[in-house]
Design a protein around this motif. Structure first.
Motif, PDB file in Angstrom:
ATOM      1  N   ARG A 213      27.270 -12.692   0.016  1.00 61.34           N
ATOM      2  CA  ARG A 213      26.301 -13.424   0.840  1.00 61.34           C
ATOM      3  C   ARG A 213      26.273 -12.907   2.271  1.00 61.34           C
ATOM      4  N   VAL A 214      27.436 -12.649   2.869  1.00 59.97           N
ATOM      5  CA  VAL A 214      27.449 -12.165   4.243  1.00 59.97           C
ATOM      6  C   VAL A 214      26.860 -10.759   4.321  1.00 59.97           C
ATOM      7  N   TRP A 215      27.108  -9.933   3.313  1.00 62.91           N
ATOM      8  CA  TRP A 215      26.509  -8.599   3.297  1.00 62.91           C
ATOM      9  C   TRP A 215      24.990  -8.696   3.163  1.00 62.91           C
ATOM     10  N   ALA A 216      24.529  -9.638   2.375  1.00 64.01           N
ATOM     11  CA  ALA A 216      23.081  -9.832   2.254  1.00 64.01           C
ATOM     12  C   ALA A 216      22.481 -10.242   3.591  1.00 64.01           C
ATOM     13  N   SER A 217      23.214 -11.050   4.350  1.00 65.51           N
ATOM     14  CA  SER A 217      22.739 -11.473   5.659  1.00 65.51           C
ATOM     15  C   SER A 217      22.657 -10.305   6.634  1.00 65.51           C
ATOM     16  N   MET A 218      23.507  -9.315   6.439  1.00 61.80           N
ATOM     17  CA  MET A 218      23.535  -8.148   7.325  1.00 61.80           C
ATOM     18  C   MET A 218      22.424  -7.149   7.025  1.00 61.80           C
ATOM     19  N   GLU A 219      21.830  -7.213   5.835  1.00 66.35           N
ATOM     20  CA  GLU A 219      20.784  -6.275   5.437  1.00 66.35           C
ATOM     21  C   GLU A 219      19.465  -6.634   6.106  1.00 66.35           C
ATOM     22  N   VAL A 220      19.015  -5.800   7.019  1.00 60.15           N
ATOM     23  CA  VAL A 220      17.807  -6.111   7.800  1.00 60.15           C
ATOM     24  C   VAL A 220      16.572  -6.195   6.916  1.00 60.15           C
ATOM     25  N   GLN A 221      16.385  -5.216   6.035  1.00 58.77           N
ATOM     26  CA  GLN A 221      15.133  -5.132   5.282  1.00 58.77           C
ATOM     27  C   GLN A 221      14.915  -6.315   4.351  1.00 58.77           C
ATOM     28  N   TRP A 222      15.972  -6.984   3.946  1.00 59.86           N
ATOM     29  CA  TRP A 222      15.833  -8.117   3.038  1.00 59.86           C
ATOM     30  C   TRP A 222      15.286  -9.362   3.727  1.00 59.86           C
ATOM     31  N   HIS A 223      15.137  -9.295   5.052  1.00 56.62           N
ATOM     32  CA  HIS A 223      14.661 -10.451   5.809  1.00 56.62           C
ATOM     33  C   HIS A 223      13.284 -10.224   6.421  1.00 56.62           C
ATOM     34  N   ALA A 224      12.613  -9.170   6.006  1.00 58.09           N
ATOM     35  CA  ALA A 224      11.283  -8.876   6.527  1.00 58.09           C
ATOM     36  C   ALA A 224      10.304 -10.003   6.170  1.00 58.09           C
ATOM     37  N   SER A 225       9.457 -10.378   7.137  1.00 61.95           N
ATOM     38  CA  SER A 225       8.451 -11.412   6.897  1.00 61.95           C
ATOM     39  C   SER A 225       7.210 -11.109   7.732  1.00 61.95           C
ATOM     40  N   ARG A 226       6.124 -11.764   7.407  1.00 63.21           N
ATOM     41  CA  ARG A 226       4.813 -11.377   7.934  1.00 63.21           C
ATOM     42  C   ARG A 226       4.660 -11.589   9.441  1.00 63.21           C
ATOM     43  N   LYS A 227       5.481 -12.436  10.067  1.00 59.43           N
ATOM     44  CA  LYS A 227       5.360 -12.676  11.498  1.00 59.43           C
ATOM     45  C   LYS A 227       6.335 -11.838  12.327  1.00 59.43           C
ATOM     46  N   ASP A 228       7.025 -10.899  11.687  1.00 61.36           N
ATOM     47  CA  ASP A 228       7.941 -10.034  12.428  1.00 61.36           C
ATOM     48  C   ASP A 228       7.174  -9.129  13.387  1.00 61.36           C
ATOM     49  N   ALA A 229       7.846  -8.713  14.444  1.00 61.37           N
ATOM     50  CA  ALA A 229       7.240  -7.810  15.423  1.00 61.37           C
ATOM     51  C   ALA A 229       7.178  -6.388  14.878  1.00 61.37           C
ATOM     52  N   PRO A 230       6.240  -5.565  15.358  1.00 56.25           N
ATOM     53  CA  PRO A 230       6.192  -4.153  14.984  1.00 56.25           C
ATOM     54  C   PRO A 230       7.490  -3.441  15.360  1.00 56.25           C
ATOM     55  N   VAL A 231       7.786  -2.370  14.635  1.00 59.87           N
ATOM     56  CA  VAL A 231       9.059  -1.670  14.814  1.00 59.87           C
ATOM     57  C   VAL A 231       8.821  -0.167  14.981  1.00 59.87           C
ATOM     58  N   LEU A 232       9.598   0.439  15.865  1.00 61.46           N
ATOM     59  CA  LEU A 232       9.691   1.895  15.991  1.00 61.46           C
ATOM     60  C   LEU A 232      11.157   2.267  15.855  1.00 61.46           C
ATOM     61  N   THR A 233      11.463   3.199  14.966  1.00 58.29           N
ATOM     62  CA  THR A 233      12.835   3.709  14.892  1.00 58.29           C
ATOM     63  C   THR A 233      12.816   5.228  14.992  1.00 58.29           C
ATOM     64  N   VAL A 234      13.934   5.758  15.495  1.00 64.10           N
ATOM     65  CA  VAL A 234      14.081   7.203  15.682  1.00 64.10           C
ATOM     66  C   VAL A 234      15.411   7.645  15.085  1.00 64.10           C
ATOM     67  N   HIS A 235      15.376   8.683  14.271  1.00 61.15           N
ATOM     68  CA  HIS A 235      16.584   9.276  13.697  1.00 61.15           C
ATOM     69  C   HIS A 235      16.519  10.787  13.846  1.00 61.15           C
TER      70      HIS A 235
END
Length: 293
Positions: A213-235
């Motif tokens: 359960r705690v690992w699931a809470s740490m996973e960002v993508q599993w919490h995506a929802s329609r009111k989230d802000a836009p995202v930019l990532t760089v790798h």
């Protein structure tokens, strides 16, 4: 930063440890025409010594967009001083800047770190008038483990932070689970270290049984929802936090209609060195400008 300025900042920080709302120290950073200048102070947003942030703002009577900076360091180390030069740059661009410390994994397990960032943001919102900050218009910028916290806050709940207009992650560890598996049976010392760091963040347990359960809470993508802000990532293409972390989040955000850009550059640079790669900071600044002005 020169010695005099460093001394002033140290003095200000010492005052902040005694008083959570000290009087600001105004620096006279001006151009040749005498225009400019910004104020600085360090404040506490919670009782723990790590629950502190530096605030930089322009004392000109105008409300400014805000930027919350989150340092990296495997969740277990690092300090806001790592981002001081970046904070100052954004302050000079006219933003109100909040440069955060947060409890490390040795101080408290997940989700304390996410809670600290949320508390820091709410502190900024409550004292928006003090720092001439527009609480309806800000972004979060995080580096490595700080990128994980930035994106985790950005996907927390369903639009829990209505003033949040964007999230930027530089080498963000979007998926601690992916880091855990990538670090298994690898010869890359950084990937092995990141695997161990994720276990420590989870309170010392691997993603099995009661710890799932705690690992699931740490996973960002599993919490995506329609009111989230836009995202930019760089790798960097070949860094130890690969672009596949962000690809996972982009897929999930895309399913709920939230735009995300994943920028990949050649090389192995990670976190702050990646930010300093020619063209990267400029690209991030342009994206932020488009989101909050």
């Amino acid at each position: 930063m020169n010695a005099a300025a460093a001394s002033t900042l140290s003095s200000t920080s010492a005052t902040a440890a005694k008083d959570p709302t000290p009087e600001p120290t105004v620096h006279t950073t001006t151009d040749p025409f005498g225009v400019g200048g910004f104020a600085f102070e360090t404040i506490s947003y919670g009782p723990h010594k790590r629950q502190a942030m530096d605030v930089w703002w322009t004392p000109d009577g105008m409300k400014r967009p805000g930027i919350f900076l989150i340092h990296g360091g495997w969740w277990s180390s690092g300090d806001k001083t790592q981002a001081t030069s970046i904070a100052r740059t954004y302050a000079e661009l006219g933003y109100t800047v909040f440069n955060l410390n947060y409890r490390l994994s040795g101080d408290a397990a997940w989700p304390s770190q996410r809670g600290d960032v949320l508390d820091a943001i709410h502190t900024g919102i409550r004292s928006a008038e003090r720092w001439q900050f527009d609480p309806r218009n800000y972004v979060i910028l995080g580096f490595s483990a700080g990128g994980h916290l930035a994106t985790a806050v950005g996907t927390f709940g369903d639009g829990e932070l209505p003033g949040l207009k964007g999230v930027v992650g530089v080498s963000p560890v979007i998926s601690p689970l992916l880091a855990f598996h990538d670090g298994d049976e690898t010869i890359d010392p950084n990937r092995r270290k990141l695997r161990d760091a994720a276990v420590q963040l989870a309170g010392g347990c691997e993603p099995l049984g009661k710890c799932s359960r705690v690992w699931a809470s740490m996973e960002v993508q599993w919490h995506a929802s329609r009111k989230d802000a836009p995202v930019l990532t760089v790798h960097s293409q070949d860094e130890f936090v690969p672009p596949s972390h962000s690809v996972r989040l982009k897929s999930m955000l895309g399913q709920v209609g939230v735009p995300m850009t994943v920028l990949t550059v050649p090389g192995i640079a990670h976190s702050s060195p990646l930010y300093r790669t020619p063209g990267v900071a400029e690209r991030i600044q342009k994206w932020i400008l488009e989101k909050i002005g």
